[in-house]
Design a protein around this motif. Structure first.
Motif, PDB file in Angstrom:
ATOM      1  N   PHE A 122      -8.386  73.603 -26.095  1.00  0.00           N
ATOM      2  CA  PHE A 122      -8.484  72.628 -27.174  1.00  0.00           C
ATOM      3  C   PHE A 122      -8.124  71.240 -26.643  1.00  0.00           C
ATOM      4  CE2 PHE A 122      -7.471  76.717 -29.093  1.00  0.00           C
ATOM      5  CZ  PHE A 122      -8.397  76.794 -30.127  1.00  0.00           C
ATOM      6  N   SER A 123      -8.843  70.241 -27.103  1.00  0.00           N
ATOM      7  CA  SER A 123      -8.538  68.866 -26.724  1.00  0.00           C
ATOM      8  C   SER A 123      -7.248  68.424 -27.417  1.00  0.00           C
ATOM      9  CB  SER A 123      -9.687  67.935 -27.116  1.00  0.00           C
ATOM     10  OG  SER A 123      -9.805  67.872 -28.541  1.00  0.00           O
ATOM     11  N   ILE A 124      -6.700  67.297 -26.981  1.00  0.00           N
ATOM     12  CA  ILE A 124      -5.483  66.777 -27.597  1.00  0.00           C
ATOM     13  C   ILE A 124      -5.718  66.451 -29.068  1.00  0.00           C
ATOM     14  CG2 ILE A 124      -6.009  64.446 -26.761  1.00  0.00           C
ATOM     15  CD1 ILE A 124      -2.503  65.961 -27.392  1.00  0.00           C
ATOM     16  N   GLN A 125      -6.893  65.966 -29.396  1.00  0.00           N
ATOM     17  CA  GLN A 125      -7.199  65.663 -30.794  1.00  0.00           C
ATOM     18  C   GLN A 125      -7.261  66.935 -31.622  1.00  0.00           C
ATOM     19  OE1 GLN A 125      -8.933  64.380 -28.190  1.00  0.00           O
ATOM     20  NE2 GLN A 125      -8.126  62.267 -28.285  1.00  0.00           N
ATOM     21  N   GLU A 126      -7.860  67.992 -31.063  1.00  0.00           N
ATOM     22  CA  GLU A 126      -7.924  69.268 -31.779  1.00  0.00           C
ATOM     23  C   GLU A 126      -6.532  69.860 -31.953  1.00  0.00           C
ATOM     24  OE1 GLU A 126     -12.278  71.085 -30.543  1.00  0.00           O
ATOM     25  OE2 GLU A 126     -10.648  71.179 -29.083  1.00  0.00           O
ATOM     26  N   ARG A 127      -5.718  69.790 -30.913  1.00  0.00           N
ATOM     27  CA  ARG A 127      -4.367  70.355 -31.009  1.00  0.00           C
ATOM     28  C   ARG A 127      -3.532  69.600 -32.031  1.00  0.00           C
ATOM     29  NH1 ARG A 127      -4.798  69.866 -25.402  1.00  0.00           N
ATOM     30  NH2 ARG A 127      -3.006  68.424 -25.288  1.00  0.00           N
ATOM     31  N   MET A 128      -3.639  68.295 -32.027  1.00  0.00           N
ATOM     32  CA  MET A 128      -2.820  67.500 -32.944  1.00  0.00           C
ATOM     33  C   MET A 128      -3.321  67.594 -34.383  1.00  0.00           C
ATOM     34  SD  MET A 128      -1.668  64.064 -30.888  1.00  0.00           S
ATOM     35  CE  MET A 128      -0.567  63.657 -32.251  1.00  0.00           C
ATOM     36  N   SER A 129      -4.533  68.032 -34.585  1.00  0.00           N
ATOM     37  CA  SER A 129      -5.041  68.166 -35.948  1.00  0.00           C
ATOM     38  C   SER A 129      -4.276  69.235 -36.722  1.00  0.00           C
ATOM     39  CB  SER A 129      -6.539  68.502 -35.924  1.00  0.00           C
ATOM     40  OG  SER A 129      -6.761  69.805 -35.408  1.00  0.00           O
ATOM     41  N   TYR A 130      -3.610  70.137 -36.010  1.00  0.00           N
ATOM     42  CA  TYR A 130      -2.829  71.184 -36.669  1.00  0.00           C
ATOM     43  C   TYR A 130      -1.379  70.761 -36.899  1.00  0.00           C
ATOM     44  CZ  TYR A 130      -6.846  74.014 -35.425  1.00  0.00           C
ATOM     45  OH  TYR A 130      -8.125  74.508 -35.293  1.00  0.00           O
ATOM     46  N   TYR A 131      -0.984  69.586 -36.391  1.00  0.00           N
ATOM     47  CA  TYR A 131       0.397  69.122 -36.562  1.00  0.00           C
ATOM     48  C   TYR A 131       0.688  68.782 -38.020  1.00  0.00           C
ATOM     49  CZ  TYR A 131       1.193  68.792 -31.515  1.00  0.00           C
ATOM     50  OH  TYR A 131       1.368  69.078 -30.184  1.00  0.00           O
ATOM     51  N   ASN A 132      -0.342  68.363 -38.749  1.00  0.00           N
ATOM     52  CA  ASN A 132      -0.162  67.979 -40.147  1.00  0.00           C
ATOM     53  C   ASN A 132      -0.722  69.047 -41.079  1.00  0.00           C
ATOM     54  OD1 ASN A 132       0.962  65.399 -39.478  1.00  0.00           O
ATOM     55  ND2 ASN A 132      -1.095  64.710 -38.985  1.00  0.00           N
ATOM     56  N   ARG A 133      -0.539  70.291 -40.708  1.00  0.00           N
ATOM     57  CA  ARG A 133      -1.079  71.399 -41.498  1.00  0.00           C
ATOM     58  C   ARG A 133      -0.464  71.390 -42.892  1.00  0.00           C
ATOM     59  NH1 ARG A 133       0.073  76.773 -42.947  1.00  0.00           N
ATOM     60  NH2 ARG A 133       2.226  76.376 -42.363  1.00  0.00           N
ATOM     61  N   VAL A 134      -1.290  71.235 -43.898  1.00  0.00           N
ATOM     62  CA  VAL A 134      -0.830  71.247 -45.281  1.00  0.00           C
ATOM     63  C   VAL A 134      -1.456  72.401 -46.057  1.00  0.00           C
ATOM     64  CG1 VAL A 134      -0.332  68.789 -45.383  1.00  0.00           C
ATOM     65  CG2 VAL A 134      -2.646  69.592 -45.898  1.00  0.00           C
ATOM     66  N   ASP A 135      -2.565  72.922 -45.565  1.00  0.00           N
ATOM     67  CA  ASP A 135      -3.254  74.023 -46.223  1.00  0.00           C
ATOM     68  C   ASP A 135      -2.833  75.330 -45.556  1.00  0.00           C
ATOM     69  OD1 ASP A 135      -4.905  75.794 -47.458  1.00  0.00           O
ATOM     70  OD2 ASP A 135      -6.784  74.766 -46.968  1.00  0.00           O
ATOM     71  N   ASP A 136      -2.195  76.212 -46.310  1.00  0.00           N
ATOM     72  CA  ASP A 136      -1.734  77.473 -45.753  1.00  0.00           C
ATOM     73  C   ASP A 136      -2.868  78.375 -45.296  1.00  0.00           C
ATOM     74  OD1 ASP A 136       0.839  76.695 -46.227  1.00  0.00           O
ATOM     75  OD2 ASP A 136       1.022  77.724 -48.155  1.00  0.00           O
ATOM     76  N   GLU A 137      -4.079  78.083 -45.729  1.00  0.00           N
ATOM     77  CA  GLU A 137      -5.225  78.905 -45.348  1.00  0.00           C
ATOM     78  C   GLU A 137      -5.806  78.497 -44.001  1.00  0.00           C
ATOM     79  OE1 GLU A 137      -6.090  81.603 -46.985  1.00  0.00           O
ATOM     80  OE2 GLU A 137      -4.410  81.172 -48.314  1.00  0.00           O
ATOM     81  N   VAL A 138      -5.376  77.358 -43.462  1.00  0.00           N
ATOM     82  CA  VAL A 138      -5.885  76.896 -42.173  1.00  0.00           C
ATOM     83  C   VAL A 138      -5.340  77.788 -41.061  1.00  0.00           C
ATOM     84  CG1 VAL A 138      -5.892  75.003 -40.509  1.00  0.00           C
ATOM     85  CG2 VAL A 138      -6.130  74.523 -42.957  1.00  0.00           C
ATOM     86  N   GLU A 139      -6.220  78.315 -40.232  1.00  0.00           N
ATOM     87  CA  GLU A 139      -5.817  79.153 -39.117  1.00  0.00           C
ATOM     88  C   GLU A 139      -5.400  78.286 -37.933  1.00  0.00           C
ATOM     89  OE1 GLU A 139      -9.033  81.790 -38.296  1.00  0.00           O
ATOM     90  OE2 GLU A 139      -8.456  83.202 -39.872  1.00  0.00           O
ATOM     91  N   VAL A 140      -4.206  78.542 -37.415  1.00  0.00           N
ATOM     92  CA  VAL A 140      -3.646  77.745 -36.324  1.00  0.00           C
ATOM     93  C   VAL A 140      -3.867  78.481 -35.010  1.00  0.00           C
ATOM     94  CG1 VAL A 140      -1.524  76.749 -35.390  1.00  0.00           C
ATOM     95  CG2 VAL A 140      -1.903  76.788 -37.868  1.00  0.00           C
ATOM     96  N   PRO A 141      -4.324  77.806 -33.961  1.00  0.00           N
ATOM     97  CA  PRO A 141      -4.411  78.457 -32.650  1.00  0.00           C
ATOM     98  C   PRO A 141      -3.018  78.784 -32.137  1.00  0.00           C
ATOM     99  CG  PRO A 141      -4.875  76.105 -32.463  1.00  0.00           C
ATOM    100  CD  PRO A 141      -4.787  76.402 -33.926  1.00  0.00           C
ATOM    101  N   CYS A 142      -2.812  80.031 -31.740  1.00  0.00           N
ATOM    102  CA  CYS A 142      -1.465  80.459 -31.343  1.00  0.00           C
ATOM    103  C   CYS A 142      -1.554  81.590 -30.320  1.00  0.00           C
ATOM    104  CB  CYS A 142      -0.688  80.917 -32.580  1.00  0.00           C
ATOM    105  SG  CYS A 142       1.102  81.067 -32.316  1.00  0.00           S
ATOM    106  N   GLY A 143      -2.332  81.355 -29.256  1.00  0.00           N
ATOM    107  CA  GLY A 143      -2.478  82.361 -28.219  1.00  0.00           C
ATOM    108  C   GLY A 143      -3.248  83.575 -28.698  1.00  0.00           C
ATOM    109  N   PHE A 144      -3.267  84.617 -27.866  1.00  0.00           N
ATOM    110  CA  PHE A 144      -3.897  85.894 -28.169  1.00  0.00           C
ATOM    111  C   PHE A 144      -5.393  85.773 -28.447  1.00  0.00           C
ATOM    112  CE2 PHE A 144       0.573  86.395 -29.103  1.00  0.00           C
ATOM    113  CZ  PHE A 144       0.873  87.577 -28.441  1.00  0.00           C
TER     114      PHE A 144
END
Length: 467
Positions: A122-144
């Motif tokens: 993931f690019s830095i922009q893609e990674r940082m897009s999850y820093y402000n996660r407000v929607d609990d339905e958004v899937e976060v990249p987390c290995g595996f």
């Protein structure tokens, strides 16, 4: 005629040197007695609460050579941490585990098949897009994104651990597996101890006949359950493979409520229940971690990493720092309180599993996959940039020194032994250009000036303190 009585000074007090020595002796004794009786910040009382006295496991003398303890300067008292009664702590944690329930606010994770590597690219922009996660339905990249190869028996045991788990790992056969000390009599019934090893380490344990039940589904070494990570590992670097159980413990043990990560170079000296209770529960935090003994600014740690060759690719360190500076990384200041530092000692991490901690661990792991496994470099950037704030207890170094004893890594000869790291012997890759943090002339590349403001803020704060 009456004789007038005369008084003479005893011979003992006629010598000025003797008098001075006596005064010094009594003064020293008085101060020592006063210091021992007066109240100080050192409030620890050692655990007399029915600890396990017998050694958990006896190792052959040939196992663990060249693995010496690193000397530390400890405080005169036992420890600056107060621990409650063992039985009170045991009941409180057991009650918490029985009454706790899964929170719907926990982050959801991207499933396998959405990346071409274990962590995804993931690019830095893609990674940082999850820093402000407000929607609990958004899937976060987390290995595996690819399988972490452990047996089904071990996986079931990991998922069955629903309380406190202590996790460590040895990849590349670089550390001796040490047994925890100071455990209460009920701790092994309440706390799970899991040690992840790769094939190299596994073969080393077998060579010392430490794994006598190799044909069984469960393999134990003292307090530790040995989890064999077999086949092709997700990363070629052993340190990066170790980062998986270190920062994705909440995914490997999805039903655990608390966890303690322990670098394999450490030997735990205090019961984990007491640690979780005193450093996490009592402080009402998501994470407890030691402050770095020397640095408070991320850039200081980056320069030390390069200077002491803790990471061989200096150019990638330069790129990482410039990327963070460009995307909002600032030096530590009093504005960042209650965080007392930007640089931790990540050899020991205590966590309360929940929404904030789980998200932070995922975001931090993504940065390590993007750059390098030196987690101290991304620690504060992720912490400060994510919108869901992490409650953190960054305790003093003297606390860390009382919790665990640190040992040196195994001495390995380049090119020798099955446990040889694939990065050992690599020549340090120097940066293609200097960091150019401060401008020298108008021809400087703009990319070399991204951290200029960062440094100027440090010098500004330093100048202000001098004035």
């Amino acid at each position: 005629m009456r004789m007038k009585k005369t008084f003479t000074t005893p011979l003992l007090f006629q010598s000025k040197l003797v008098c001075f020595s006596l005064v010094y002796l009594f003064t020293t004794l008085f101060l020592a007695l006063h210091s021992s009786l007066s109240s100080t910040k050192c409030m620890f009382r050692s655990s007399p609460f029915d600890p396990i006295q017998t050694p958990l496991f006896s190792y052959p003398t040939t196992y663990g050579e060249h693995k010496y303890a690193i000397p530390t300067v400890r405080s005169s008292c036992n420890s600056p941490v107060f621990f409650s009664d063992y039985w009170v702590v045991l009941k409180e944690i057991q009650d918490f585990m029985q009454n706790s329930f899964s929170s719907s606010s926990l982050p959801k994770y991207m499933s396998a098949g959405k990346g071409n590597s274990f962590g995804g690219n993931f690019s830095i922009q893609e990674r940082m897009s999850y820093y402000n996660r407000v929607d609990d339905e958004v899937e976060v990249p987390c290995g595996f994104m690819k399988e972490f190869p452990v047996s089904n028996h071990d996986r079931i045991a990991m998922e069955s651990c629903n309380g406190v788990v202590v996790v460590s790992a040895v990849f590349g056969d670089h550390d001796k597996i040490r047994q925890p000390k100071g455990l209460g009599s009920k701790t092994l019934e309440t706390v799970c101890f899991f040690m992840f090893v790769d094939e190299h380490t596994y073969k080393g344990l077998n060579s010392h006949n430490l794994l006598t039940n190799t044909a069984e589904q469960e393999q134990n070494l003292g307090a530790w359950r040995i989890v064999r990570v077999f086949g092709e590992l997700p990363y070629t670097n052993p340190a990066m493979n170790g980062v998986i159980p270190k920062h994705l413990v909440h995914r490997l043990f999805p039903n655990s409520k608390f966890s303690i990560w322990l670098d394999a170079k450490l030997q735990l000296m205090v019961d984990p229940l007491l640690l979780i209770h005193s450093l996490v529960i009592t402080e009402n935090v998501d994470m407890a971690i030691s402050k770095h003994p020397y640095f408070i600014h991320t850039l200081e740690e980056a320069m030390a990493t390069a200077r002491w060759k803790k990471w061989w690719d200096i150019d990638s360190l330069k790129n990482q720092m410039e990327t963070y500076c460009e995307n909002g990384m600032k030096p530590w200041s009093h504005k960042k309180q209650p965080y007392p530092s930007d640089v931790p000692d990540t050899a020991l991490i205590l966590r309360k599993h929940g929404a904030a901690n789980n998200l932070y661990s995922c975001l931090l792991f993504n940065e390590l996959g993007a750059f390098n496994p030196r987690d101290q470099l991304a620690f504060a950037f992720v912490r400060d940039q994510m919108s869901l704030k992490l409650k953190m207890n960054m305790f003093e170094v003297e606390v860390f020194e009382q919790i665990a004893i640190e040992y040196r890594h195994t001495i390995k000869r380049v090119g020798g032994g099955s446990g040889q790291s694939k990065n050992v012997g690599l020549k340090t890759k120097m940066a293609t250009s200097s960091l150019n943090l401060l401008p020298q002339n108008e021809t400087n590349n703009r990319n070399g000036r991204k951290c200029e403001k960062y440094l100027l803020e440090i010098w500004g704060d330093f100048s202000h303190e001098l004035n």
